[in-house]
Write an enzyme that holds these catalytic residues in place. Sequence first.
Site, short mmCIF file in Angstrom:
data_model
loop_
_atom_site.label_atom_id
_atom_site.label_comp_id
_atom_site.label_asym_id
_atom_site.label_seq_id
_atom_site.Cartn_x
_atom_site.Cartn_y
_atom_site.Cartn_z
N LYS A 53 0.84 -1.21 0.00
CA LYS A 53 0.00 0.00 0.00
C LYS A 53 0.88 1.26 0.00
O LYS A 53 0.60 2.22 -0.70
CB LYS A 53 -0.95 -0.03 1.21
CG LYS A 53 -2.07 -1.06 1.05
CD LYS A 53 -2.85 -1.30 2.33
CE LYS A 53 -3.84 -2.46 2.14
NZ LYS A 53 -4.57 -2.82 3.35
N GLN A 97 -4.76 -1.77 9.54
CA GLN A 97 -4.68 -3.09 8.91
C GLN A 97 -5.27 -4.16 9.83
O GLN A 97 -4.98 -4.20 11.03
CB GLN A 97 -3.20 -3.41 8.59
CG GLN A 97 -3.00 -4.68 7.79
CD GLN A 97 -3.59 -4.63 6.38
OE1 GLN A 97 -3.71 -3.59 5.77
NE2 GLN A 97 -3.97 -5.79 5.87
N ASP A 120 -10.77 2.60 3.90
CA ASP A 120 -11.11 1.19 3.66
C ASP A 120 -12.61 0.99 3.42
O ASP A 120 -13.04 -0.08 2.99
CB ASP A 120 -10.74 0.35 4.89
CG ASP A 120 -9.44 -0.41 4.70
OD1 ASP A 120 -9.14 -0.78 3.56
OD2 ASP A 120 -8.75 -0.64 5.70
N1 GUN Z 1 -6.88 -7.19 5.97
C1 GUN Z 1 -7.15 -7.90 4.85
N2 GUN Z 1 -7.64 -7.10 3.89
C2 GUN Z 1 -7.69 -5.86 4.41
C3 GUN Z 1 -8.09 -4.59 3.90
O1 GUN Z 1 -8.55 -4.45 2.75
N3 GUN Z 1 -7.98 -3.54 4.76
C4 GUN Z 1 -7.50 -3.67 6.02
N4 GUN Z 1 -7.45 -2.58 6.79
N5 GUN Z 1 -7.12 -4.83 6.52
C5 GUN Z 1 -7.22 -5.92 5.71
#
Ligand code: GUN
Length: 289
Positions: A53, A97, A120
């Site tokens: 990211k 996350q 998100d």
């Molecule tokens: N864990 C697995 N996929 C995601 C996601 O798209 N966002 C976040 N914050 N955590 C995750």
Amino acid sequence: MYTLIDGKKVAGEIKQEIAKEVLKLKSEGKKIPHLAAILVGNDGSSESYVANKVKDCKEVGFKSTLIRFDNTISEALLLQKIFELNADKDVDGFIVQLPLPSHISEYGVIEAIDPAKDADGFHPVNIGRMMVGLPGYLPATPFGIVELIKRYNINTSGSHCVVIGRSNIVGRPVSILLSQKGLDATVTLVHSRTRNIKDIVRSADIIIAALGSPGFVTAEMVKEGAVVIDVGTTRVLSNETKSGYRLVGDVDFENVAPKCSYITPVPGGVGPMTRVSLLRNTLLAATKS
Ligand code: GUN
């Protein structure tokens, strides 16, 4: 012969579109979008997701900040950081996350995020807005799946779409998006307690596999000509890659692909689209006010 849905290529195109937007913002003397990410602990998958990211942000010209905490951080301290980011005018959007350590309430954390900075799209306000078709931030993976379907001109109207898996971040929201006006699919969501899963999946025009069980979808479960979207990303040990791991999808690709009209690979299908959706949400957060 099937068409391989190249998520990596489409995501690359979208990243170029976003990078152009950033250059335009710069030339107009406007603020550069800024995404922050909170990572708690050092789970291998989460580490690599977050590193990617941050890399994506660099690629399109966004500012990014990574905030790391030890596994033992208290919920109170984590919430305090979230309130700081909510108040920080320089940060347009941020993510925490997941998963979080078991002593921290995931929904307590998600609900603490300012919905206007919820890159998100996990906050109940944004989920609620999606549910009734109002504009807002869409959860990254469902957003990416829908964009792939649109860019490959796959007809969803009247199609029977079977979503396998009912997670809050993929299965449930994608089932809602696909049934909305405009996409107009007839959606069945199946999960671990569903009876006759195989028969139901076999009746699908479009299969979205998001249960996290390697190779769950086998050729006998797939109708000739079906579209198969594989959201699975289980990490397994491998001595063929630099990292020592490889990603495995929920679909037995080798045997399923010959029956499909379209199919996504793992890796290189949905994954890159998820990452690019986060950039789109951040751009939206930076430019909407
Ligand atoms: N864990 C697995 N996929 C995601 C996601 O798209 N966002 C976040 N914050 N955590 C995750």
